[in-house]
Scaffold this active site. Sequence first.
Site, mmCIF file in Angstrom:
data_model
loop_
_atom_site.group_PDB
_atom_site.id
_atom_site.type_symbol
_atom_site.label_atom_id
_atom_site.label_comp_id
_atom_site.label_asym_id
_atom_site.label_seq_id
_atom_site.Cartn_x
_atom_site.Cartn_y
_atom_site.Cartn_z
ATOM 1 N N GLU A 154 -0.540 -0.671 5.939
ATOM 2 C CA GLU A 154 0.638 -0.777 6.975
ATOM 3 C C GLU A 154 0.409 1.142 6.848
ATOM 4 O O GLU A 154 1.557 1.096 7.549
ATOM 5 C CB GLU A 154 2.042 -1.344 5.794
ATOM 6 C CG GLU A 154 3.507 -0.769 6.911
ATOM 7 C CD GLU A 154 4.340 0.189 7.368
ATOM 8 O OE1 GLU A 154 4.744 1.002 7.590
ATOM 9 O OE2 GLU A 154 3.432 1.323 5.962
ATOM 10 N N ASP A 179 0.018 -0.973 -0.090
ATOM 11 C CA ASP A 179 0.013 -0.073 -0.094
ATOM 12 C C ASP A 179 0.510 1.408 0.466
ATOM 13 O O ASP A 179 1.787 1.155 0.769
ATOM 14 C CB ASP A 179 -1.216 -0.410 1.050
ATOM 15 C CG ASP A 179 0.022 -0.041 2.635
ATOM 16 O OD1 ASP A 179 1.054 -0.149 2.700
ATOM 17 O OD2 ASP A 179 -0.976 1.235 3.416
#
Length: 366
Positions: free
Chosen positions: A120, A70
């Site tokens: 994350e 991400d």
Amino acid sequence: MTSSADHLTWLLRSMLSIPSVSGHEGRLAVFLAEQMEHLGMDTHIDEAGNVHGAAGPVGAPTVLLLGHIDTVPGTVPVCRVGDLLYGRGAVDAKGPMAALITAASRATNVRAVVVGAVGEEVAGSRGTRHLLRTMAPPDAVVIGEPSGWDGVCLGYKGRVGVEYEVTRPPLHTSSPEPTAVEAAVGFCALVKEYLRAHHGSADSVSFDAAAGTVVSLRGDLSRAEAFLTCRVPLGFDFDAFERHLRRHSDGTVEFDERVAAVRRPRSDPVARAMRAAIMLQGGEPVLKLKAGTSDMNVADRWGVPMVAYGPGDAHLDHTSDEHIVLPELHRSVAVLDTALSRLATLLKKRAADATRPREVLSSGTG
């Protein structure tokens, strides 16, 4: 015939061309599963959305190569200018992820399990927390984060976010009573003063220092709110911090996740393998400690050897100038190849030492 360096460049450019802001990583996960399958790896996508690939002999020491797929929001046009490849996530952390995948696919004497984790950046390492619940502890971990091809990151600070809200009855501006927004300003000062008093340092960016950053502050005479992100060192007492702020504020105080700091010794087996590999590539290893947080803070709960490593300049994280130097990307894969080979030997020796019977000296005449 396409060289491995050309394929690595193509892989990263393709990854950069697939947006994967936190919460929207699905397309990239599917793409990476397909690419790892083409590389001969066993692949799947788990319930959390993490993409997995595995290569190397079953039964050999297992090394988890854990990156995240991400990114933060924002567009950086994907383009190549000479040896520089631009794009959102080039450094944080698609560049390191591409390097981990390439190295894992070539593993021969370890079981290399590479995972592209979700969530994350904004979701409290949601993907890695899922791994902790569902995956057996590996023998060692390499976290894919930018350290520079010749850098090894041994630790990250911890973090806690603090939210404050306050309301006050409407007052005239001539009133001596503090307004709501003034109370919020005072709360921000209270947080910063506590951190300075308990974990202060002449250098606020020191790994042993705590620091609070005001992320947002808005309000008026009758209502205000503030949010601070606090970066904290090893051993930080989250309970005492919360008690102090609740006791000395007259508004509503809420805290988000507590993330403890993590620091590994330079003697950590993964650190030793990475340092040796960097030297074999002609570099001088640089050991680093970072003020941010990463999946390493969460994965530390496994209690296994671990460091963070990956190509890229971390100062470019989240910026509009985010780019990676391609020769550094390629060199990092060579480092990982060598490190995995050396790590297999170190882990086997470590396991043998742990199971070897110890001699017991006894006293007495019998």
